[in-house]
Design an enzyme around this catalytic site. Sequence first.
Site, PDB file in Angstrom:
ATOM      1  N   GLY A  46     -61.052 -10.284   5.278  1.00 19.63           N
ATOM      2  CA  GLY A  46     -59.982 -11.235   5.011  1.00 19.63           C
ATOM      3  C   GLY A  46     -58.872 -11.056   6.025  1.00 19.63           C
ATOM      4  CD  GLN A  51     -53.774  -8.828   7.500  1.00 18.30           C
ATOM      5  OE1 GLN A  51     -54.487  -9.653   6.930  1.00 18.30           O
ATOM      6  NE2 GLN A  51     -54.185  -7.593   7.751  1.00 18.30           N
ATOM      7  CB  CYS A  89     -55.130  -3.109   5.171  1.00 16.17           C
ATOM      8  SG  CYS A  89     -54.068  -4.465   5.688  1.00 16.17           S
ATOM      9  CG  LEU A  90     -58.347  -6.237   9.536  1.00 16.67           C
ATOM     10  CD1 LEU A  90     -58.461  -7.733   9.787  1.00 16.67           C
ATOM     11  CD2 LEU A  90     -59.370  -5.467  10.349  1.00 16.67           C
ATOM     12  CG  HIS A 131     -56.177  -6.776   0.638  1.00 17.15           C
ATOM     13  ND1 HIS A 131     -56.374  -5.415   0.744  1.00 17.15           N
ATOM     14  CD2 HIS A 131     -55.691  -7.176   1.835  1.00 17.15           C
ATOM     15  CE1 HIS A 131     -55.987  -5.013   1.956  1.00 17.15           C
ATOM     16  NE2 HIS A 131     -55.586  -6.067   2.639  1.00 17.15           N
ATOM     17  CD  GLU A 132     -56.700 -10.830   2.975  1.00 16.17           C
ATOM     18  OE1 GLU A 132     -55.669 -10.942   3.670  1.00 16.17           O
ATOM     19  OE2 GLU A 132     -57.514  -9.903   3.139  1.00 16.17           O
ATOM     20  CG  HIS A 135     -51.727  -9.063   3.700  1.00 21.68           C
ATOM     21  ND1 HIS A 135     -51.042  -8.088   4.377  1.00 21.68           N
ATOM     22  CD2 HIS A 135     -53.027  -8.687   3.708  1.00 21.68           C
ATOM     23  CE1 HIS A 135     -51.894  -7.143   4.771  1.00 21.68           C
ATOM     24  NE2 HIS A 135     -53.115  -7.477   4.366  1.00 21.68           N
TER      25      HIS A 135
HETATM   26 ZN    ZN Z   1     -54.794  -6.354   4.606  1.00 27.75          ZN
END
Ligand code: ZN
Length: 187
Positions: A46, A51, A89-90, A131-132, A135
């Site tokens: 995702g 991000q 997480c990226l 999770h998204e 963000h």
């Molecule tokens: Zn993330």
Amino acid sequence: MAILSIRIIGDPVLRTVAEEVKTFGPELAKLIDDMHQTMADVRGAGLAAPQIGVNKRIFTYSVDGYEGHVINPILVASDDLAPGEPEGCLSVPGLGFTVNRHRWVRITGVDKHGHPIDMEATGMLAKCFQHETDHLDGKLYVDRLEGDDRKEALRAIRMADYHDVTAETVAKRARTVGSAFGAGAAQ
Ligand code: ZN
């Protein structure tokens, strides 16, 4: 299409509540295409617009064969929790911790054409949506950790020198974490 660079923890955009999308058109469609390409490049599950430095309520996902995007998502969740699985997480590369997530969610929103989206999800997809959406509210999964996990995560983040992290090393780290959602993907 273009591969965009991924913002790392410490960047204020990750801590900002994203704005609702009100303008639809080719620019928005291109942004979403770029987000899909970026997510694929790092094998992410995702990717939320903050991000990649865009303060808008948009995310893309690719989980268990489900792929798509949601604009202006609204999440409703069950009270019960899903079995814990490590999450990554990226934007917090190299780490993976188990987070409490709701077992079931319903997500509503719109797609890039402004058409309504209404989906129910369990399993990894439900976790990804949670999770998204976090963000988009300026929250990172490490904020949801408690006790020793929280201490360990904060220490690891302090120790990590994220300043020199290039997009490529982020991608490599994200892959080696093996953290997010079983398939070794990060979000
Ligand atoms: Zn993330």
